[in-house]
Design a protein around this motif. Structure first.
Motif, mmCIF file in Angstrom:
data_model
loop_
_atom_site.group_PDB
_atom_site.id
_atom_site.type_symbol
_atom_site.label_atom_id
_atom_site.label_comp_id
_atom_site.label_asym_id
_atom_site.label_seq_id
_atom_site.Cartn_x
_atom_site.Cartn_y
_atom_site.Cartn_z
ATOM 1 N N MET A 178 0.903 -1.237 -0.206
ATOM 2 C CA MET A 178 0.174 0.666 0.128
ATOM 3 C C MET A 178 0.927 1.460 -0.139
ATOM 4 O O MET A 178 1.639 1.278 0.990
ATOM 5 C CB MET A 178 -0.761 0.252 1.308
ATOM 6 C CG MET A 178 -1.560 -1.409 1.500
ATOM 7 S SD MET A 178 -2.327 -1.643 3.196
ATOM 8 C CE MET A 178 -3.418 0.194 3.345
ATOM 9 N N ASP A 179 0.615 2.046 -0.914
ATOM 10 C CA ASP A 179 1.650 3.391 -0.989
ATOM 11 C C ASP A 179 3.001 3.185 -0.667
ATOM 12 O O ASP A 179 3.652 4.472 0.041
ATOM 13 C CB ASP A 179 1.293 4.385 0.040
ATOM 14 C CG ASP A 179 -1.059 4.399 -0.605
ATOM 15 O OD1 ASP A 179 -1.166 3.823 -1.526
ATOM 16 O OD2 ASP A 179 -1.603 4.219 0.434
ATOM 17 N N ALA A 180 3.756 1.792 -1.352
ATOM 18 C CA ALA A 180 5.719 2.532 -1.111
ATOM 19 C C ALA A 180 5.478 0.946 -1.885
ATOM 20 O O ALA A 180 5.413 0.119 -2.600
ATOM 21 C CB ALA A 180 5.291 1.196 -0.142
ATOM 22 N N ALA A 181 6.921 1.783 -2.027
ATOM 23 C CA ALA A 181 7.892 0.104 -3.047
ATOM 24 C C ALA A 181 7.979 -0.711 -1.933
ATOM 25 O O ALA A 181 7.652 -0.839 -1.767
ATOM 26 C CB ALA A 181 9.445 1.363 -3.696
ATOM 27 N N PRO A 182 8.224 -2.712 -3.064
ATOM 28 C CA PRO A 182 8.371 -3.248 -2.980
ATOM 29 C C PRO A 182 9.862 -3.165 -1.781
ATOM 30 O O PRO A 182 10.405 -2.239 -1.876
ATOM 31 C CB PRO A 182 8.623 -4.167 -3.459
ATOM 32 C CG PRO A 182 8.136 -3.084 -4.852
ATOM 33 C CD PRO A 182 7.827 -1.868 -3.914
ATOM 34 N N PRO A 183 10.213 -4.187 -0.706
ATOM 35 C CA PRO A 183 11.377 -3.677 -0.206
ATOM 36 C C PRO A 183 12.576 -4.278 -1.283
ATOM 37 O O PRO A 183 11.990 -4.937 -1.643
ATOM 38 C CB PRO A 183 11.096 -5.198 0.823
ATOM 39 C CG PRO A 183 10.019 -5.737 0.435
ATOM 40 C CD PRO A 183 9.132 -5.016 -0.261
ATOM 41 N N ASP A 184 14.010 -3.287 -0.427
ATOM 42 C CA ASP A 184 14.395 -3.808 -2.128
ATOM 43 C C ASP A 184 14.830 -5.327 -1.524
ATOM 44 O O ASP A 184 15.358 -6.052 0.215
ATOM 45 C CB ASP A 184 16.394 -3.438 -1.291
ATOM 46 C CG ASP A 184 15.810 -1.801 -1.022
ATOM 47 O OD1 ASP A 184 14.471 -1.407 -1.827
ATOM 48 O OD2 ASP A 184 16.295 -0.613 -0.682
ATOM 49 N N LEU A 185 15.361 -6.232 -2.335
ATOM 50 C CA LEU A 185 15.539 -7.357 -2.338
ATOM 51 C C LEU A 185 16.874 -7.753 -1.755
ATOM 52 O O LEU A 185 17.044 -8.916 -0.612
ATOM 53 C CB LEU A 185 15.468 -8.207 -4.012
ATOM 54 C CG LEU A 185 13.907 -8.790 -4.382
ATOM 55 C CD1 LEU A 185 14.422 -8.975 -5.689
ATOM 56 C CD2 LEU A 185 13.096 -9.006 -3.952
ATOM 57 N N LEU A 186 18.183 -6.831 -2.021
ATOM 58 C CA LEU A 186 18.960 -7.765 -1.191
ATOM 59 C C LEU A 186 19.744 -7.914 0.160
ATOM 60 O O LEU A 186 20.009 -9.229 0.084
ATOM 61 C CB LEU A 186 20.624 -6.896 -1.938
ATOM 62 C CG LEU A 186 21.748 -6.743 -1.188
ATOM 63 C CD1 LEU A 186 22.142 -7.979 -2.503
ATOM 64 C CD2 LEU A 186 22.713 -5.360 -1.616
ATOM 65 N N PRO A 187 18.816 -7.072 0.908
ATOM 66 C CA PRO A 187 19.908 -7.515 2.149
ATOM 67 C C PRO A 187 19.171 -8.590 2.156
ATOM 68 O O PRO A 187 19.446 -10.166 3.442
ATOM 69 C CB PRO A 187 19.257 -6.632 3.100
ATOM 70 C CG PRO A 187 17.904 -5.697 2.606
ATOM 71 C CD PRO A 187 18.086 -5.840 1.204
ATOM 72 N N GLY A 188 17.691 -9.246 2.318
ATOM 73 C CA GLY A 188 16.819 -10.359 2.638
ATOM 74 C C GLY A 188 17.394 -10.872 2.003
ATOM 75 O O GLY A 188 17.530 -12.380 2.605
ATOM 76 N N THR A 189 17.455 -11.230 0.761
ATOM 77 C CA THR A 189 18.144 -12.167 -0.112
ATOM 78 C C THR A 189 19.418 -12.877 0.236
ATOM 79 O O THR A 189 19.812 -13.727 0.410
ATOM 80 C CB THR A 189 17.911 -12.020 -1.193
ATOM 81 O OG1 THR A 189 16.754 -11.747 -1.923
ATOM 82 C CG2 THR A 189 18.580 -13.317 -2.602
ATOM 83 N N LEU A 190 20.123 -11.755 0.710
ATOM 84 C CA LEU A 190 21.376 -12.604 1.275
ATOM 85 C C LEU A 190 21.509 -12.802 2.974
ATOM 86 O O LEU A 190 21.922 -13.823 3.263
ATOM 87 C CB LEU A 190 22.386 -11.082 1.627
ATOM 88 C CG LEU A 190 23.938 -11.084 1.628
ATOM 89 C CD1 LEU A 190 24.615 -11.413 0.402
ATOM 90 C CD2 LEU A 190 24.132 -9.236 2.105
ATOM 91 N N LEU A 191 20.315 -12.448 3.564
ATOM 92 C CA LEU A 191 20.174 -13.177 5.509
ATOM 93 C C LEU A 191 19.698 -14.523 4.679
ATOM 94 O O LEU A 191 20.143 -15.759 5.091
ATOM 95 C CB LEU A 191 19.300 -12.863 5.682
ATOM 96 C CG LEU A 191 18.835 -13.191 6.790
ATOM 97 C CD1 LEU A 191 19.316 -12.935 8.035
ATOM 98 C CD2 LEU A 191 17.555 -12.619 7.298
ATOM 99 N N THR A 192 18.815 -14.869 3.777
ATOM 100 C CA THR A 192 18.436 -16.103 3.305
ATOM 101 C C THR A 192 19.252 -17.163 2.780
ATOM 102 O O THR A 192 19.591 -17.726 3.386
ATOM 103 C CB THR A 192 17.297 -16.196 1.946
ATOM 104 O OG1 THR A 192 16.001 -14.799 2.743
ATOM 105 C CG2 THR A 192 16.170 -17.351 2.206
ATOM 106 N N GLY A 193 20.489 -16.559 2.125
ATOM 107 C CA GLY A 193 21.232 -17.176 1.423
ATOM 108 C C GLY A 193 22.205 -18.027 2.241
ATOM 109 O O GLY A 193 22.671 -18.706 3.146
#
Lengths: 656, 199
Positions: free
Chosen positions: B57-72
């Motif tokens: 809602m009224d916002a850009a989706p979160p940046d993928l980098l930190p979350g994906t890095l954490l997942t890795g």
């Protein structure tokens, strides 16, 4: 184990060294060759706690912890009962001016909140903490320090709520605290936060006890207590604990979200910013309906125990009774929407929840018929526990009938938020849970205290309760059908509700008097009651093999179970296991299904750290009502306390 | 009541791993409680997504980098975690110490990445219900990261003292079991926080 368990200059190390030398291999003194008196003496020293205030505060004995749970829950019962009497005084006549609307809102909220969260659930868990280890033939509850910690957290949560009441800051939004009323816009101040944080306290406590009870039943059963020999009361506590585990996270999450909405302006329940008020109701009732069964299922366990003991025959339909418990537990998670029929949900959904609500009458019916069949053709002595069971059967069935009625949408819409619903749930909760609870208290009191409660007072107690209860609550059905809404602090005289409200208030005085008699009886019998033998009812489960009250270590030697009423099967002498250590707190761990002996494990002894940790947690919880940063520093405080708890105090503690 | 000796327990072992150990069952109990918490958090997010036409809602989706890095990092940590578990089961003290130190360091790194994630969400918690959900999901999982890293650090310290023996090995194993849960719980939340807003 801390050194404090061996007060003074204990001769144990010397003896242990001698034993080690003598046997050449064993380090510890085992019970095998010890004569009974010597064994009792040694075990009492190992399992006892230090004297004095610190020793008392450090106790992890499940019987002491369970007893504290009882006493505390009973005090909260008296407080919540007083709140109810205040309401009945105000409602006895139309246009009465004893209590104003603001105080009345606080009082009915305190009544419901206290009864549900501080009395009904903890009192049932009290029985679990006290009785489950005895009934499965264990020396202690699993994770005894966790159980002690749970008690303190519960106590502090209850104190917070009632101190807030004294400060005129008690919650005033009803025991289910619907949004948006409880949200930041309509409830400024701290009242709703107190409610939400009280939930956090009590649910942490209940969840921890549930884990302890489950692991006790799974891993600490006496050898031979296969799944089909577990006492029905233990099955009831086990199933209840599973319901706790899957239901209570919902209300914890919901109350956390509420407090976040109020404190740091999250928007979960704010419609203007994409939130949704009904989400609160879904989350609350996903917990709230199973909650009813968290209270009711242990009571069915009490009824089974009392019925079997008084009929002097094993339960008719052991397997259906167990399956009924499990079925009720599963179904209880599929009913929550029947609390929300008036919110305008899609009709198909409402029909599904009507069907599942009616379906739950089936396992309840199976239980009722099994109990009747167990009693069939017998002439049970009508002692007080049995009287309360008979009262339960009558009142609970009536509550079940109105339950089937309000499960259907059209009827529910008519009586929603009226006194009909108030009548219904008091019939199921008082009839279904409090009557069996009082019966259970009379039944196990000799085991708890070594004394019998007075039968004469007990009969007065029962009949006053039975007549008083029906007078108070039956007329509420009629008042509800006449249109009287719940949660009103007064009503006009031309409504015509005056006479029936007066009848209800007179009944409530009788009901209160019956509880007064109960407290008098319990206190008087503590000193003056007739001395109880170990098995006054000639019952068949393991707790009755122990002296009354049981010693700190429960069983000098772990019994071996050959039947689901072991004391009826082994009337001459009880087969027991031997070979456990006597100079440290060693217990038996058995396998899940067949309860074969598997491990000997040393469990931790008395410790002050559960209390310190509970104090740290309480500081964090209360402070975070006022500042979000308290979650950070409070978390560090709790972490430090837990470190003190878990860090071994002596090399002895982690041996083997 | 009279008793008669029937079974000798003195030969039983003093501790066991997995479902032989009461602590393992206790851990499983708390996994069930917290797992239920995650399920409900996921459920209520999907509910709020359902009642709101736009998500995010009224916002850009979160940046993928930190979350994906954490997942890795979390997925990679499973291997270290398994090594710690295995060393404990073998009663290998130096191996247990080594892998516990590694797990503590990795755990601290995941907490650092989590802080970065909060900064990269592109929405505040008080902006709207979407923001509240994103913060709730990350926050709920963060409490698990912090708890388990704290637990691992204490256990690591213990293994370097005289207490590092016997039953402590089964504690190390139970701690590893809990970490696997923390990693497993993250996967659906990662999808919900990072990919559902991009759907």
């Amino acid at each position: 184990m801390s050194e404090a368990v061996h007060p003074g200059a204990s001769p144990v190390p010397v003896e242990r060294a001698a034993a080690r030398e003598a046997s050449g291999e064993t380090r510890t003194q085992r019970d095998t060759d010890l004569p009974d008196a010597e064994l009792d003496r040694r075990l009492a020293r190992t399992w006892g706690r230090p004297a004095g205030l610190v020793g008392w505060l450090s106790s992890v004995d499940h019987k002491e912890v369970g007893w504290r749970y009882f006493v505390t829950a009973m005090v909260f019962l008296a407080l919540a009962g007083s709140a109810a009497m205040a309401m009945r005084a105000q409602l006895a006549r139309p246009d009465a001016g004893l209590i104003g609307p603001d105080l009345y809102n606080q009082i009915f909220t305190m009544h419901g909140t206290t009864m549900m969260f501080l009395f009904a659930v903890p009192v049932m868990q009290a029985f679990g903490v006290y009785l489950v280890p005895l009934m499965v033939g264990a020396r202690c509850i699993a994770f005894p320090r966790l159980a002690a910690f749970s008690f303190w957290v519960y106590l502090f949560g209850g104190l917070m709520l009632w101190i807030a009441f004294l400060l005129n800051a008690a919650p005033d939004v009803g025991w289910f605290a619907y949004t948006p009323l409880s949200g930041p816009q309509f409830s400024p101040g701290k009242r709703s936060d107190i409610w939400a944080q009280m939930i956090t306290f009590t649910e942490v406590s209940s969840l921890a006890v549930a884990v302890s009870v489950i692991v006790t039943v799974f891993k600490h059963r006496a050898p031979g207590m296969t799944l089909d020999r577990i006492p029905l009361a233990v099955w009831a506590m086990l199933v209840t604990s599973f319901v706790v585990i899957f239901a209570m996270p919902a209300v914890m999450l919901a109350s956390t979200m509420l407090i976040l909405d109020r404190l740091v302006s999250t928007q979960f329940f704010n419609h203007e910013a994409g939130g949704d008020q009904l989400l609160w109701q879904h989350l609350f009732w996903f917990f709230g309906h199973p909650e009813v069964y968290i209270i009711f299922l242990p009571a069915t366990g009490f009824v089974s125990s009392i019925v079997v003991a008084f009929a002097q025959r094993p339960a008719f339909g052991y397997l259906p009774l167990v399956l009924a418990l499990v079925a009720t537990a599963f179904l209880s998670f599929g009913l929550w929407v029947h609390h929300m029929f008036a919110t305008g949900l899609p009709q198909l959904g409402a029909s599904f929840f009507t069907a599942s609500s009616m379906l739950i009458a089936v396992p309840s019916g199976i239980q009722i018929f099994c109990w009747i069949a167990t009693l069939w053709g017998r002439r049970p002595a009508m002692a007080t526990p049995m009287l309360f069971v008979m009262g339960f059967l009558v009142i609970f069935v009536m509550g079940g009938m109105t339950g089937v009625m309000v499960a259907s949408v059209p009827l529910d819409l008519q009586v929603h938020d009226t006194y009909f619903v108030v009548a219904h749930f008091h019939y199921v909760l008082i009839g279904g849970a409090v009557f069996p609870l009082l019966g259970a208290f009379y039944f196990w009191y000799p085991k708890f205290t070594g004394r019998m409660m007075s039968e004469r007072l007990g009969r007065w107690n029962f009949w006053l309760a039975f007549v008083g209860f029906n007078l108070t609550f039956f007329v509420m059905h009629v008042l509800g059908l006449m249109g009287m809404p719940r949660r009103v602090y007064t009503y006009p005289s031309d409504s015509g509700w005056g006479p029936l409200n007066m009848v209800s208030s007179i009944g409530s005085v009788m009901l209160a008097a019956s509880f007064g008699l109960f407290f008098v009886n319990a206190l008087w019998s503590l000193r003056r009651g007739v001395r109880a033998p170990s098995n006054p009812w000639n019952a068949g489960t393991l707790e009755w093999a122990l002296p009354s009250p049981p010693p700190a270590y429960n069983f000098a030697r772990i019994p071996i179970v050959t039947h689901h009423e072991p004391l009826w099967k082994e009337r001459e002498s009880l087969p027991v296991a031997h070979g456990l250590a006597v100079d440290e707190r060693e217990i038996l761990v058995s396998t899940l299904v067949e309860a074969r002996p598997d491990l000997r494990e040393v469990v931790p002894g008395s410790s002050i750290w559960p209390l310190i940790s509970a104090i740290a947690l309480s500081i964090a919880f209360v402070a975070s009502i006022f500042s979000p940063y308290a979650a950070l520093w409070g978390g560090a405080l709790v972490g430090a306390a837990l470190l003190g708890w878990f860090w071994p105090k002596s090399s002895h503690e982690d041996e083997e | 009541m009279k008793t008669r000796l029937a079974v000798d327990l003195s030969g039983l072992p003093p501790f066991g791993f997995d479902n032989r150990s009461p602590i393992w069952w206790g851990t499983l109990g708390f996994v069930a409680i917290e797992g239920m918490g995650f399920v409900l958090a996921v459920g209520l997010t999907l509910y709020l997504k359902h009642v709101n036409p736009h998500w995010p809602m009224d916002a850009a989706p979160p940046d993928l980098l930190p979350g994906t890095l954490l997942t890795g990092v979390l997925l990679a940590s499973l291997w270290f975690n398994r090594s710690a578990d295995k060393a404990a089961r073998d009663g290998d003290l130096s191996g247990t110490r080594l892998w516990l130190v590694v797990m503590t360091v990795v755990g601290l790194a995941t907490i650092g990445l989590r802080l970065w994630e909060f900064n990269a969400l592109n929405v505040r918690w008080d902006q709207n219900a979407y923001g509240s959900c994103q913060w709730l999901l990350l926050g709920l999982h963060a409490t698990h990261l912090i708890t388990d890293v704290g637990d691992t650090a204490v256990l690591t310290a213990l293994m370097f003292t005289k207490h590092g023996r016997g039953k402590r090995y089964s504690d190390v194993s139970d701690n590893a079991f809990y970490w696997s849960f923390v990693v497993a719980a993250w996967i659906p939340i990662y999808g919900l926080v990072y990919w559902v807003p991009r759907w």
